[in-house]
Design an enzyme around this catalytic site. Structure first.
Site, PDB file in Angstrom:
ATOM      1  N   GLY A 138       0.817  -1.212   0.000  1.00  0.00           N
ATOM      2  CA  GLY A 138       0.000   0.000   0.000  1.00  0.00           C
ATOM      3  C   GLY A 138       0.847   1.256   0.000  1.00  0.00           C
ATOM      4  O   GLY A 138       0.456   2.266   0.580  1.00  0.00           O
ATOM      5  N   ALA A 139       2.027   1.199  -0.627  1.00  0.00           N
ATOM      6  CA  ALA A 139       2.892   2.370  -0.793  1.00  0.00           C
ATOM      7  C   ALA A 139       3.343   2.978   0.532  1.00  0.00           C
ATOM      8  O   ALA A 139       3.681   4.158   0.596  1.00  0.00           O
ATOM      9  CB  ALA A 139       2.193   3.434  -1.654  1.00  0.00           C
ATOM     10  N   SER A 225       4.427  -5.605  -2.883  1.00  0.00           N
ATOM     11  CA  SER A 225       4.602  -4.174  -3.107  1.00  0.00           C
ATOM     12  C   SER A 225       5.374  -3.564  -1.934  1.00  0.00           C
ATOM     13  O   SER A 225       6.461  -4.018  -1.630  1.00  0.00           O
ATOM     14  CB  SER A 225       3.241  -3.504  -3.329  1.00  0.00           C
ATOM     15  N   ALA A 226       4.813  -2.557  -1.244  1.00  0.00           N
ATOM     16  CA  ALA A 226       5.518  -2.009  -0.076  1.00  0.00           C
ATOM     17  C   ALA A 226       5.724  -3.097   0.976  1.00  0.00           C
ATOM     18  O   ALA A 226       6.693  -3.053   1.740  1.00  0.00           O
ATOM     19  CB  ALA A 226       4.731  -0.841   0.512  1.00  0.00           C
ATOM     20  N   ASP A 350       3.649  -5.041 -13.971  1.00  0.00           N
ATOM     21  CA  ASP A 350       3.493  -4.399 -12.660  1.00  0.00           C
ATOM     22  C   ASP A 350       3.325  -2.888 -12.777  1.00  0.00           C
ATOM     23  O   ASP A 350       2.645  -2.264 -11.966  1.00  0.00           O
ATOM     24  CB  ASP A 350       4.729  -4.675 -11.798  1.00  0.00           C
ATOM     25  N   HIS A 466      -0.137  -4.828 -11.427  1.00  0.00           N
ATOM     26  CA  HIS A 466       0.268  -4.777 -10.021  1.00  0.00           C
ATOM     27  C   HIS A 466      -0.865  -5.320  -9.137  1.00  0.00           C
ATOM     28  O   HIS A 466      -2.025  -4.982  -9.350  1.00  0.00           O
ATOM     29  CB  HIS A 466       0.592  -3.320  -9.651  1.00  0.00           C
TER      30      HIS A 466
END
Length: 566
Positions: A138-139, A225-226, A350, A466
């Site tokens: 979630g960045a 991701s994150a 992605d 992604h």
């Protein structure tokens, strides 16, 4: 004579009834033995929910176990003081304070450091099972331990993965956004609070999971991701020595350009000004006294971008090299992962999710994507090396275009540039560093290429976007079958097999579940990888993933003279 026969029949009937009662008693005893009941943890007793999965197949689910106390603002997590009696853990706890994706609404709580555990009992009570600890993406700004809700089924529900793989699954909460990652670049506001939360949860699992039937010496951390970058950071920090046996990074590693903020003071001062705090030596104290929802709302990122100003550069709330959790640049810390088995990869498109912001024409049926847009985007990612960087890059990406590239070629090139820069090349670099620093740790590389299921609507060229991999790892084609085809269940079964075999043995080919192809290790010379999709068979082992592009970004580009720096 008749009376005697009646007596014999009566005795036989009583014996049959007694036999049934004995069998029923044994069955009930077996059933009662397939639940952990109240489990003793360092904070006190916890009770969860026991689910019947099938004949002699049960699962205990614990939702909302505190692994740390309510955190102090911009402080490391502290031990939970514990509780009296038995804590009922049957409901997910609130997510950590965060903005919505539109940067307008704040939701969540500061009281958010909880984890959830799925324990399968497949024929007998769980004992010494491998443990898989999930870190959400979630960045570093969004996310929660349970994920989005799919038709009443939460994305990060560990039930399918735990049952099908016979592993214990743990998902954890950690601080995000301003409260998780704001840093002044010094000891007054050091940053990385969210990473410390992840580390506290991993340490709690190591100390307590034996009581749940888990093996504390066999913990695999995995994330996307994150969260994949978080997994990478957790293997690189010296603070996890001896806690992690294996790790899986999906579409995110510590080397990604968005994973480290190298100028955190600049953004901290911007936040301070938004909440009326000074930007001098009083800044940290002022921020700590500011309302947490106001602080969270001040931690926005711009949703506007263009080929000249890509969205990825807006992500300022990221981990920092703080001299503590990260004592050095991540690229210099891979010796700390030398004895950790590592599996990492990316999705073949992605970058598509981010390209939508930067070059909207790729998703438009009415607007064409131009060569100029390709050049402007590549120029943004190569600006530190000036004309030389751009020209080398453009010749690399346009080599196969021909004299008149089609719209599909241009769209796929734009997505490839973003995918390579943001995810794929850093992942390859991390795999290379892990393999070259490894002692006992094994290294595995993959490319996930199952086409996006919505791509048929106007984008037949679209591959795996992604987050597309998540639904398959967590078994959604099984838990919500109406939303998928049989081939998607095959793919989900393959991924669950590889992931849980790896968690058990450190080798994705070896475990309780069969796999469609033998996945070779990634070595500093061989660079072998597995392509994963619903059509895969034994021939899906590949070598030297996107070698021309990896060579440009990791060898040619870094050695060009720099003309610009942040």
């Amino acid at each position: 004579m008749q009376n005697a026969l009646h007596a014999v029949l009566w005795v036989l009937f009583l014996m049959a009834v007694l036999g049934v009662l004995v069998a029923l008693s044994v069955l009930l005893e077996a059933i009662s033995a397939t639940s952990l009941g109240a489990v003793s943890t360092e904070g006190g007793l916890v009770s969860g929910q026991n689910l019947l999965l099938g004949f002699f197949r049960y699962m205990d689910v614990f939702k909302g176990i505190p692994f740390a106390d309510i955190p102090g603002r911009f402080e490391k997590p502290k031990s939970h003081p514990g509780w009296s009696g038995t804590l009922k853990t049957t409901q997910f706890k609130d997510k950590c304070l965060q903005l919505d994706p539109y940067m307008t609404i704040v939701s969540g709580s500061e009281d958010c450091l909880y984890l959830n555990i799925w324990v399968p009992h497949l024929g007998s009570l769980a004992s010494n099972l491998p443990v898989m600890v999930w870190i959400y993406g979630g960045a570093f700004m969004f996310g929660e331990s349970f994920g989005m809700n799919y038709l009443g089924n939460y994305l990060y529900s560990g039930q399918e993965l735990a049952e099908r793989g016979n592993v214990i699954v743990v998902t954890l909460g950690y601080r995000v956004g301003t409260l998780g990652f704001l840093s002044a670049g010094d000891s007054s506001l050091p940053g990385n609070y969210g990473l410390w939360d992840q580390q506290a949860a991993i340490a709690w699992v190591h100390r307590n999971i034996r009581s749940f039937g888990g093996d504390p010496s066999n913990i695999t951390v995995f994330g996307e991701s994150a969260g994949g970058a978080g997994v990478s950071f957790q293997t690189l920090t010296p603070h996890n020595k001896g806690l992690i046996r294996r790790a899986i990074s999906q579409s995110g590693v510590a080397l990604c350009p968005w994973s480290i903020n190298r100028n955190p003071r600049k953004y901290a001062e911007e936040v301070a000004l938004k909440v009326n705090c000074p930007t001098d030596s009083r800044m940290a104290d002022c921020l700590k006294m500011t309302d947490p929802k106001v602080l969270t709302k001040a931690g926005t990122v711009s949703l506007t971008s263009s080929p000249d100003d890509p969205f990825i550069y807006n992500l300022a709330l990221s981990p920092v090299v703080d001299g503590d959790f990260l004592p050095d640049d991540p690229s210099n810390l891979f010796h700390n992962a030398a004895d950790i088995d590592y599996l990492a990869g990316a999705n073949d498109m992605d970058g598509h999710m981010f390209t939508i912001f930067d070059v909207p024409s790729i998703n438009s049926l009415l607007t064409i994507t131009t060569v100029d847009e390709v050049k402007r985007l590549l120029g943004s990612f190569t600006k530190e090396k000036g004309t030389q960087g751009f020209e080398n890059g453009f010749s690399t990406y346009s080599l196969d275009w021909g004299s008149n590239p089609s719209q599909e070629t241009l769209k796929k090139t734009v997505v490839a540039i973003e995918t390579d820069y943001i995810f794929l090349i850093p992942t390859q670099a991390a795999l290379y560093l892990h393999a070259s620093n490894a002692r006992t740790g094994r290294t595995y590389s993959y490319l996930f290429s199952e086409p996006n299921r919505l791509g048929i609507y106007g984008k037949p060229w679209l591959g795996a976007d992604h987050t597309d991999d998540l639904q398959y790892v967590f078994g959604k084609p099984f838990s919500t079958p109406l939303g998928y085809w049989p081939k998607h269940r095959d793919l989900s079964g393959h991924m669950i097999a590889y992931w849980t075999n790896f968690a058990k043995t450190g080798d994705p080919n070896v475990g309780d579940l069969k796999v469609p192809a033998t996945w070779p290790t990634f070595t500093a010379s061989g660079h072998k990888f597995l392509e994963i999709n619903s059509d895969m068979d034994a021939g899906y082992v590949r070598q030297k993933l996107r070698l021309r592009y990896v060579n440009f970004w990791t060898s040619i580009f870094p050695n060009l003279p720099s003309i610009y720096s942040e």
